[in-house]
Design a protein around this motif. Structure first.
Motif, PDB file in Angstrom:
ATOM      1  N   LEU A   9     -58.857 -19.884  -2.217  1.00  0.00           N
ATOM      2  CA  LEU A   9     -57.652 -19.508  -1.473  1.00  0.00           C
ATOM      3  C   LEU A   9     -57.778 -19.942  -0.013  1.00  0.00           C
ATOM      4  O   LEU A   9     -56.895 -20.589   0.551  1.00  0.00           O
ATOM      5  CB  LEU A   9     -57.467 -17.986  -1.565  1.00  0.00           C
ATOM      6  N   ALA A  16     -53.767 -26.608   3.863  1.00  0.00           N
ATOM      7  CA  ALA A  16     -52.335 -26.570   4.158  1.00  0.00           C
ATOM      8  C   ALA A  16     -52.092 -26.714   5.655  1.00  0.00           C
ATOM      9  O   ALA A  16     -51.229 -27.476   6.080  1.00  0.00           O
ATOM     10  CB  ALA A  16     -51.745 -25.260   3.647  1.00  0.00           C
ATOM     11  N   GLN A  20     -50.296 -29.618   7.759  1.00  0.00           N
ATOM     12  CA  GLN A  20     -49.247 -29.360   8.749  1.00  0.00           C
ATOM     13  C   GLN A  20     -49.480 -30.161  10.028  1.00  0.00           C
ATOM     14  O   GLN A  20     -48.587 -30.779  10.569  1.00  0.00           O
ATOM     15  CB  GLN A  20     -49.211 -27.870   9.100  1.00  0.00           C
ATOM     16  N   LYS A  63     -35.485 -19.400  22.400  1.00  0.00           N
ATOM     17  CA  LYS A  63     -35.142 -18.945  21.052  1.00  0.00           C
ATOM     18  C   LYS A  63     -33.676 -18.588  20.879  1.00  0.00           C
ATOM     19  O   LYS A  63     -33.345 -17.579  20.249  1.00  0.00           O
ATOM     20  CB  LYS A  63     -36.028 -17.752  20.661  1.00  0.00           C
ATOM     21  N   LEU A  68     -32.213 -23.993  19.245  1.00  0.00           N
ATOM     22  CA  LEU A  68     -32.942 -24.213  17.987  1.00  0.00           C
ATOM     23  C   LEU A  68     -32.038 -24.683  16.851  1.00  0.00           C
ATOM     24  O   LEU A  68     -32.512 -25.171  15.838  1.00  0.00           O
ATOM     25  CB  LEU A  68     -33.658 -22.924  17.581  1.00  0.00           C
ATOM     26  N   LYS A 124     -39.983 -23.586  18.617  1.00  0.00           N
ATOM     27  CA  LYS A 124     -40.580 -24.597  17.750  1.00  0.00           C
ATOM     28  C   LYS A 124     -39.468 -25.148  16.877  1.00  0.00           C
ATOM     29  O   LYS A 124     -38.875 -24.436  16.070  1.00  0.00           O
ATOM     30  CB  LYS A 124     -41.682 -23.976  16.898  1.00  0.00           C
ATOM     31  N   ALA A 125     -39.174 -26.425  17.099  1.00  0.00           N
ATOM     32  CA  ALA A 125     -38.111 -27.065  16.317  1.00  0.00           C
ATOM     33  C   ALA A 125     -38.352 -28.565  16.306  1.00  0.00           C
ATOM     34  O   ALA A 125     -39.171 -29.082  17.066  1.00  0.00           O
ATOM     35  CB  ALA A 125     -36.747 -26.736  16.923  1.00  0.00           C
TER      36      ALA A 125
ATOM     37  N   ALA B   8     -52.981 -19.533  -5.072  1.00  0.00           N
ATOM     38  CA  ALA B   8     -53.286 -20.570  -4.089  1.00  0.00           C
ATOM     39  C   ALA B   8     -52.024 -21.338  -3.711  1.00  0.00           C
ATOM     40  O   ALA B   8     -51.777 -21.634  -2.538  1.00  0.00           O
ATOM     41  CB  ALA B   8     -54.321 -21.523  -4.650  1.00  0.00           C
ATOM     42  N   ALA B  11     -49.908 -19.342  -1.407  1.00  0.00           N
ATOM     43  CA  ALA B  11     -50.464 -19.381  -0.043  1.00  0.00           C
ATOM     44  C   ALA B  11     -50.085 -20.684   0.642  1.00  0.00           C
ATOM     45  O   ALA B  11     -49.721 -20.699   1.828  1.00  0.00           O
ATOM     46  CB  ALA B  11     -51.985 -19.249  -0.109  1.00  0.00           C
ATOM     47  N   LEU B  12     -50.123 -21.768  -0.127  1.00  0.00           N
ATOM     48  CA  LEU B  12     -49.800 -23.076   0.422  1.00  0.00           C
ATOM     49  C   LEU B  12     -48.350 -23.110   0.902  1.00  0.00           C
ATOM     50  O   LEU B  12     -48.046 -23.554   2.007  1.00  0.00           O
ATOM     51  CB  LEU B  12     -50.014 -24.148  -0.653  1.00  0.00           C
ATOM     52  N   ALA B  15     -47.913 -21.039   4.007  1.00  0.00           N
ATOM     53  CA  ALA B  15     -48.467 -21.696   5.193  1.00  0.00           C
ATOM     54  C   ALA B  15     -47.522 -22.803   5.677  1.00  0.00           C
ATOM     55  O   ALA B  15     -47.291 -22.977   6.873  1.00  0.00           O
ATOM     56  CB  ALA B  15     -49.835 -22.279   4.870  1.00  0.00           C
ATOM     57  N   THR B  16     -46.945 -23.525   4.724  1.00  0.00           N
ATOM     58  CA  THR B  16     -46.028 -24.603   5.077  1.00  0.00           C
ATOM     59  C   THR B  16     -44.778 -24.046   5.758  1.00  0.00           C
ATOM     60  O   THR B  16     -44.313 -24.554   6.769  1.00  0.00           O
ATOM     61  CB  THR B  16     -45.611 -25.381   3.811  1.00  0.00           C
ATOM     62  N   GLY B  19     -44.897 -23.323   9.436  1.00  0.00           N
ATOM     63  CA  GLY B  19     -44.823 -24.438  10.367  1.00  0.00           C
ATOM     64  C   GLY B  19     -43.406 -24.923  10.625  1.00  0.00           C
ATOM     65  O   GLY B  19     -43.197 -25.751  11.491  1.00  0.00           O
ATOM     66  N   ASP B  21     -39.189 -25.029  11.467  1.00  0.00           N
ATOM     67  CA  ASP B  21     -38.350 -24.627  12.602  1.00  0.00           C
ATOM     68  C   ASP B  21     -38.071 -23.129  12.548  1.00  0.00           C
ATOM     69  O   ASP B  21     -37.790 -22.597  11.495  1.00  0.00           O
ATOM     70  CB  ASP B  21     -37.004 -25.349  12.528  1.00  0.00           C
ATOM     71  N   THR B  22     -38.150 -22.504  13.685  1.00  0.00           N
ATOM     72  CA  THR B  22     -37.791 -21.086  13.733  1.00  0.00           C
ATOM     73  C   THR B  22     -36.402 -20.981  14.329  1.00  0.00           C
ATOM     74  O   THR B  22     -36.203 -21.278  15.497  1.00  0.00           O
ATOM     75  CB  THR B  22     -38.792 -20.304  14.612  1.00  0.00           C
ATOM     76  N   THR B  23     -35.473 -20.616  13.533  1.00  0.00           N
ATOM     77  CA  THR B  23     -34.106 -20.522  14.046  1.00  0.00           C
ATOM     78  C   THR B  23     -33.670 -19.075  14.230  1.00  0.00           C
ATOM     79  O   THR B  23     -32.624 -18.792  14.763  1.00  0.00           O
ATOM     80  CB  THR B  23     -33.108 -21.231  13.111  1.00  0.00           C
ATOM     81  N   ARG B  25     -34.001 -15.335  15.879  1.00  0.00           N
ATOM     82  CA  ARG B  25     -34.497 -14.725  17.112  1.00  0.00           C
ATOM     83  C   ARG B  25     -35.523 -13.675  16.747  1.00  0.00           C
ATOM     84  O   ARG B  25     -35.306 -12.888  15.853  1.00  0.00           O
ATOM     85  CB  ARG B  25     -33.368 -14.028  17.855  1.00  0.00           C
ATOM     86  N   LYS B  26     -36.619 -13.696  17.442  1.00  0.00           N
ATOM     87  CA  LYS B  26     -37.625 -12.669  17.172  1.00  0.00           C
ATOM     88  C   LYS B  26     -37.797 -11.727  18.355  1.00  0.00           C
ATOM     89  O   LYS B  26     -38.287 -10.626  18.208  1.00  0.00           O
ATOM     90  CB  LYS B  26     -38.966 -13.324  16.825  1.00  0.00           C
TER      91      LYS B  26
END
Lengths: 141, 430
Positions: A9, A16, A20, A63, A68, A124-125, B8, B11-12, B15-16, B19, B21-23, B25-26
Motif C-alpha cells: 500500500l 502515485a 504526480q 481560492k 480557480l 492549485k490549478a 492499493a 489509494a492510488l 492520491a491522484t 493532486g 485542481d481545487t475548485t 473553497r476551503k
C-alpha cells in the motif's frame, strides 16, 4: 500477510505521488517564476503581495471561483478588464475597475501571470498557455 | 490478494485526486462579520479611555449622535435588511443595550441638523424627522431630497455636511483615478479637459429642505476633488473643510519619476479649506510630499518640477503621507477634552493599500490643532491600534479600519470601523 499488505500500500501511494510529480506539465516551474515578475509589475499594487486584495475595492485572488474556475473567463477579465462592481465574493462587492491589460501585456506574460496566480496564495490549478491566450485574444477582437 | 489490490488501487486513485485542481473553497469566507465583544482597547493619549459601544454591525461607515446620546450608524451592507442602525444606551455605561434599524439602502453619509436625520445611499440623499430628546425617528417622514447622483462603483460614497444657512453639501467622488482615457491603464493619457468634472470630482451644494433635487437644482460648490469621504462644516469660521483621497499608482505608472518609496508617500492626502468656487486641482495637479508643492500630474505632462496650470489652484492647508485614505473629518466643539482640542480637527484614516510593496500605513485617528480656522501645529496620532499589526500587514488583514467620527452631546468622540462594525466611545478623565 498484514504487514506485506501495508508495505504494498505504502509503495503504491509513494509511486502515485511520484507519478504526480512527473505529471506536472513541462515548464510549470519556469512559468510560475516568470509570472511572479509580471505579477509584481502589473498586479501586486491592487491585489497585494499575498493575493488578499483590498476589502470592497480589489478582489482577493485566494481560492475564489474566479481564479480557480473557467480559464477563458479569467483570461478575458485580464484582457478586457471590468467596470467595477461585477465581482461578488461572499456577498461583498468589489468597486474598483480592473484595467484591461490587452495593450499592456503580451500573450506569454498573461499566460505566465495567470499560471502564477493559479498556483500561488494557496491556489492549485492548471496552467494557462500562451496559445490559449492568443486564441482568446483573436476571438475577442 | 484481490482485496489487497483493490485497496492499493483505491489509494492510488485517492492520491491522484489530491493532486487535481481545487475548485472548492476551503477557507472561511473573507469579510465574515464576527461578533467581537472583547475588542482590544485602542491606544489613546494619557487621560483618555474608550469603551466598545457595540460590534458586529459589518460595514459601519459614518455615524452621528443625537442630543439624547443615541448613535445612528450608516451601513454599506444591510444588516438584517436595515441600512441605518440606532444604538441606545439605557444605563449610561457607554455600551449599547438596545439596537434597532430602518432604511433599506446601503451608503455612507449620515448626520443630524435642526430636527432632521440626513442619510445617503450611493445615489441619493434622504432625510427623516427626529426628536432629538428621545432619539425617536419618524421613519414614515422619509423624504428624498437629492437624487440621481453619479454612481459608477468607484468612489461612490456620498458624504454629507450641513451649514447653518439651510444648505447641505454632498461629495460626489470621481469614478476614476486620474481621468485617463482608459482608467488605471499604464500609459493611457489624461483627458483634457476632464469631462468627469461636470458631474463628479467635487462637492455639490443643495437645499436641505427641498425634495427631489437633481444636478440642475444644485450648485457645484467646489471642483477638482478626486474623492472626499471626510468633510465637515466648521461652525467657528463658517467654512467647509474636506479631506481628499489622493490619486494612486504614481510608482507603478511612472517609475522613472517616482521610486517605490516615493510612490508610497506620494501624493499627499490633503485637507482643504473650501470656499465657493474653489478648484483644488484634480486631475491636473497633485501635492508632491518631497517637493512640498502642488505640481502637475504626469498624465498631464508633469515631470515633478512643472507647476504651470496648478499655480492658480486652491492649495491644501495640511498634507499627510500618501494613500492613508482619510474617511472622516470632524471639528471638535465639545468641552470635555482638554482645551487644545477645542475647534481642532480629528481625521479618521481608513488605512492604505497603494503603498504595497512598501508597508501599509494609516488605520488610525489623528488630531490637528487649529486656531481661527487654520492649522496651529503639527498633526499627531490620537487613536491607534485598530489594524492589530505593527507594520507590514496587508490591508485585508487589518482587524479594524477607522471610517467614521462623531461627537456626542457630552463631548465624547465616537469612532466607527467598517471592517467588523465596531463602534468606540472615547472620553477624557472620569
Amino acid at each position: 500477510m498484514k504487514r506485506s499488505m501495508l508495505l504494498v500500500l505504502v509503495l503504491f501511494i509513494a509511486t502515485a505521488f511520484a507519478f504526480q510529480q512527473k505529471q506536472q506539465p513541462a515548464g510549470l516551474k519556469a512559468a510560475i517564476a516568470r509570472g511572479k515578475t509580471v505579477y509584481e509589475n502589473a498586479c501586486l499594487a491592487c491585489h497585494q503581495p499575498d493575493g488578499s486584495g483590498v476589502p470592497n475595492m480589489n478582489p482577493p485572488l485566494i481560492k475564489t471561483k474566479w481564479v480557480l474556475g473557467d480559464k477563458k473567463a479569467l483570461t478575458k477579465i485580464v484582457l478586457k478588464g471590468l467596470q467595477g462592481g461585477e465581482i461578488e465574493i461572499d456577498g461583498d462587492k468589489y468597486h474598483n475597475p480592473m484595467p484591461p491589460q490587452e495593450s499592456v501585456l503580451n500573450d506569454q506574460e498573461i499566460a505566465d501571470v495567470l499560471t502564477y496566480v493559479r498556483n500561488s496564495f494557496g491556489n492549485k490549478a492548471s496552467m494557462v498557455t500562451a496559445a490559449e491566450v492568443k486564441a482568446l485574444r483573436a476571438k475577442l477582437k | 490478494m484481490k482485496k489487497m489490490l483493490i485497496l492499493a488501487c483505491t489509494a492510488l486513485i485517492a492520491a491522484t485526486a489530491f493532486g487535481n485542481d481545487t475548485t472548492k473553497r476551503k477557507t472561511p469566507p473573507a469579510g465574515t462579520v464576527q461578533k467581537d465583544e472583547d475588542a482590544p482597547a485602542i491606544t489613546l493619549p494619557q487621560g483618555f479611555k474608550s469603551v466598545v459601544v457595540t460590534s458586529g454591525l459589518g460595514k459601519a461607515r459614518h455615524l452621528t449622535v443625537a442630543a439624547n446620546g443615541d448613535v445612528f450608524v450608516k451601513l454599506e451592507k444591510l444588516k438584517d435588511g436595515k441600512g441605518i442602525i440606532r444604538l441606545h444606551d439605557s444605563n449610561g455605561d457607554g455600551k449599547a443595550d438596545e439596537t434597532s434599524g430602518f432604511g433599506n439602502y446601503v451608503g455612507t453619509g449620515i448626520t443630524i441638523k435642526n430636527g432632521y436625520l440626513y442619510a445617503s445611499s450611493n445615489d441619493d440623499v434622504y432625510r427623516y424627522k427626529i426628536d432629538e430628546k428621545s432619539g425617536k425617528v419618524d421613519i414614515a417622514s422619509e423624504q428624498k431630497i437629492v437624487t440621481g447622483l453619479v454612481n459608477k462603483n468607484q468612489h461612490n460614497s456620498k458624504s454629507l455636511a450641513l451649514d447653518n444657512n439651510g444648505n447641505i453639501y454632498v461629495n460626489i467622488g470621481a469614478p476614476s483615478n486620474c481621468c485617463q482615457v482608459q482608467d488605471r491603464v499604464k500609459g493611457s493619457p489624461g483627458q483634457d479637459p476632464c469631462p468627469i468634472l461636470e458631474k463628479a470630482g467635487g462637492i455639490w451644494q443643495f437645499k436641505a429642505d427641498k425634495t427631489n433635487q437633481g444636478y440642475e437644482d444644485g450648485v457645484r460648490y467646489a471642483t477638482g476633488l478626486r474623492n472626499v469621504v471626510g468633510l465637515d462644516w466648521n461652525t467657528e469660521v463658517n467654512d467647509l473643510y474636506v479631506m481628499q483621497h489622493g490619486r494612486d499608482m504614481l510608482y507603478q505608472f511612472y517609475p522613472e519619476l517616482f521610486s517605490q518609496k516615493e510612490g508610497a508617500e506620494n501624493p499627499a492626502e490633503e485637507l482643504f479649506r473650501v470656499k465657493k468656487g474653489a478648484d483644488c486641482g484634480w486631475p491636473y495637479c497633485y501635492w508632491d510630499i518631497d517637493k512640498q508643492q502642488q505640481l502637475q500630474n504626469p498624465e498631464y505632462g508633469g515631470d515633478r518640477k512643472k507647476a504651470d496650470r496648478c499655480t492658480d489652484k486652491t492649495k491644501s492647508i495640511v498634507q499627510f503621507p500618501g494613500h492613508l485614505a482619510p474617511n472622516a473629518l470632524l471639528f471638535y466643539t465639545g468641552d470635555q477634552f482638554p482645551a487644545k482640542y477645542k475647534n481642532g480637527a480629528f481625521i479618521a484614516f481608513h488605512g492604505s493599500w497603494n503603498r504595497a510593496p512598501e508597508p501599509q500605513a494609516g488605520f488610525f485617528v489623528v488630531f490637528v490643532p487649529f486656531k481661527n480656522g487654520m492649522p496651529d501645529g503639527k498633526w499627531e496620532v490620537f487613536a491607534d491600534g485598530f489594524s492589530g499589526f505593527q507594520q507590514g500587514g496587508s490591508t485585508g488583514k487589518a482587524k479594524y479600519r477607522p471610517c467614521g467620527l462623531a461627537q456626542g452631546p457630552d463631548g465624547s468622540l465616537y469612532v466607527s470601523d467598517d471592517n467588523n462594525g465596531t463602534i468606540w466611545k472615547v472620553s477624557y478623565g472620569k
